[in-house]
Scaffold this active site. Structure first.
Site: not given
Length: 547
Positions: A257, A486, A514
């Protein structure tokens, strides 16, 4: 924005709306999520390179100047930092060691003062030749890398990887154990999280703006000097000092991320020191804040539609029997909560408001494994007038403990995001003008996410970064991982970053949730393990399916 990573089956971490509601990061907290503050960009120093990207397709936002690499030679003023020796000691978690490292507070004036950064490691267990250090970052910004290492990666990563690498974590400046930014105490933060993020009139708008200002003033009062130096570019430079202190010639790294933005920034600044880099749940550093937040809003809508299709196939879906009705029914429920919050049984007297319920739903979008928990929580709130389940999801997202205290994730998240990029909006009128676009991107979440993006307008420190594409010319092969549905880091960002990085290979996971590594796909895990252990990157464009 805020991207934490929704990660693996364990206690927590991913990026989202700058300094406010979705975050983006990584590990999965038992039943919770990750987050990602999607509005992250990078601090760039004076010069930039004019090299073209690998691909400049029409409409590709990565068309501006690129992040310039730093000189290969270490400046004399930084030599003492690069020469420091780490003193490892036990730190309470069996099998783990901790140390403290110093870095300049201000890289432009390295002699003017330093900052202490916390590190932790779990040494390679063997058998097999040690491959060096593997640095980890779970996202955020604001997620604790040390917490991620001790609670998940150091015990849950593939055994072959843990056997060959010293697993290492550095809490970035301003985060967790590395001189954390603090903004509000628990009670004040409770009030902030219950603020109405979908104001119906001028009075409610004024209350929202006042909440943003109190939050910003609290952060500014805590550490005004530090607040000017928590950018992603500075954190990336800290990682290079850590690399040297660990004795590694090149950086081997897995970032999720927001951690992909940190890792890509490192590659842009130090391309000749890139070892094996995995960027999972990638961000696009070329995007301005408004576009980044709009893209992430659309990402949450994509994830919510997947949830809706799954929900109506279950016998206990509280939102209807047709997928097309799920969003409308949830919005209607949110409107009811706006007028009449429901009890939760919370010891501090909190009721389930529209804002807390929305955060709870968003939390479950990070990981499809939380969908059953979300259905139960919605059923209890809608049918039994009990908001405890949704409140628990919201608390997990905000990292609120049972004693009413909060981790510093949300504070660091805002501090980094508001420094990295100019604010998406300057005034409430700017938000109102953009509402149609946000509500088109997500009829369910668009309004709230648009207003949440206003918080950086009142930040006490001016931004130092701007959108930049990252080329990292000359870097070793870098693996970029994108998940097609996602919510926090839309798949298009992984494609965009792959086009920018000169040596990137895109690995696609066709699925929900995610990030992808360590989340159940043998195809993804085997591909990344082969790269980390043998240096074999995937063929560019390789795809793995959830089926």
């Amino acid at each position: 924005m805020h991207t934490r990573r929704s990660s693996a089956p364990s206690p927590d971490p991913s990026p989202r709306a700058r300094g406010s509601r979705p975050r983006g990061s990584t590990p999965r907290r038992a039943g919770a999520v990750g987050t990602f503050l999607a509005v992250a960009a990078l601090l760039v120093s004076a010069c930039t390179s004019g090299e073209p990207t690998r691909s400049t397709k029409p409409g590709n936002p990565a068309a501006g100047a690129a992040l310039a690499a730093l000189p290969r030679a270490t400046p004399a003023a930084l030599a003492p930092y690069y020469a420091q020796k780490l003193r490892w000691r036990g730190c309470g978690a069996p099998g783990f060691q901790c140390a403290t490292m110093r870095a300049p507070l201000d890289y432009a004036k390295p002699e003017a003062g330093s900052i202490k950064l916390a590190l932790a490691r779990k040494k390679a267990t063997g058998p097999g030749e040690r491959l060096g250090s593997l640095l980890l970052n779970p996202g955020g910004p604001g997620g604790s890398a040390i917490g991620y290492l001790q609670q998940y990666a150091g015990i849950g990563y593939p055994a072959d990887v843990r056997a060959r690498y010293d697993m290492v974590a550095v809490d970035p400046r301003g985060v967790a154990r590395s001189e954390p930014v603090e903004c509000l105490d628990g009670r004040a933060m409770d009030r902030y999280t219950q603020t109405d993020f979908t104001p119906d009139d001028e009075k409610e708008t004024d209350r929202l703006v006042a909440a943003f200002k109190r939050f910003a003033e609290g952060c500014g009062a805590d550490a005004p000097g530090l607040l000017r130096h928590v950018s992603t570019a500075e954190a990336a430079r800290d990682m290079d000092i850590a690399r040297a202190a660990l004795g590694d010639e090149r950086l081997t790294y897995v970032g999720a991320s927001y951690g992909t933005f940190l890792g890509a920034t490192y590659a842009g600044l130090f391309p000749d020191r890139v070892g094996r880099l995995v960027l999972d749940g990638a961000m696009d550093p070329s995007l301005p804040a408004r576009r980044m937040n709009l893209d992430q809003t659309a990402g949450f809508e994509t994830a919510f539609r997947a949830f809706a299709r799954d929900c109506v196939r279950q016998p206990d879906c509280p939102l209807g029997t047709k997928a097309a009705d799920v969003g409308k029914n949830l919005k209607a429920f949110f409107r009811e909560l706006d007028a009449r919050p429901v009890p939760t049984g919370d010891a501090d007297g909190r009721k389930l408001s529209e804002s807390l319920a929305t955060t709870g739903v968003i939390a479950a979008m990070y990981d499809e494994g939380a969908w059953a928990q979300l259905r139960d929580a919605l059923s209890e709130a809608m049918r039994e007038n009990d908001g405890a389940g949704l409140l628990a999801l919201s608390d997990s997202y905000y990292e609120r403990d049972a004693d009413g205290s909060y981790a510093n994730l949300m504070f660091a998240n805002a501090a980094v995001n508001c420094l990295d990029l100019p604010a998406a909006f300057a005034t409430p009128d700017d938000v109102r003008e953009a509402l149609p676009a946000f509500e088109k991107a997500s009829p369910v979440f668009g309004e709230g996410l648009a207003w949440a993006t206003l918080n950086c307008a009142y930040w006490p420190v001016a931004p130092t970064g701007e959108p930049r594409r990252i080329v990292a010319k000359g870097a070793s092969p870098i693996v970029v991982v994108g998940t097609t549905r996602d919510p926090a880091t839309p798949y298009r960002w992984a494609r965009a970053l792959t086009h920018q990085l000169s040596s990137a290979r895109l690995l696609t996971y066709e699925g929900d949730g995610h990030t992808a590594y360590g989340r159940g796909s043998a195809c993804v895990d085997d591909t990344i393990n082969a790269y980390l252990l043998r240096g074999t990157p995937p063929t560019d464009g390789k795809r793995c399916s959830s089926r």
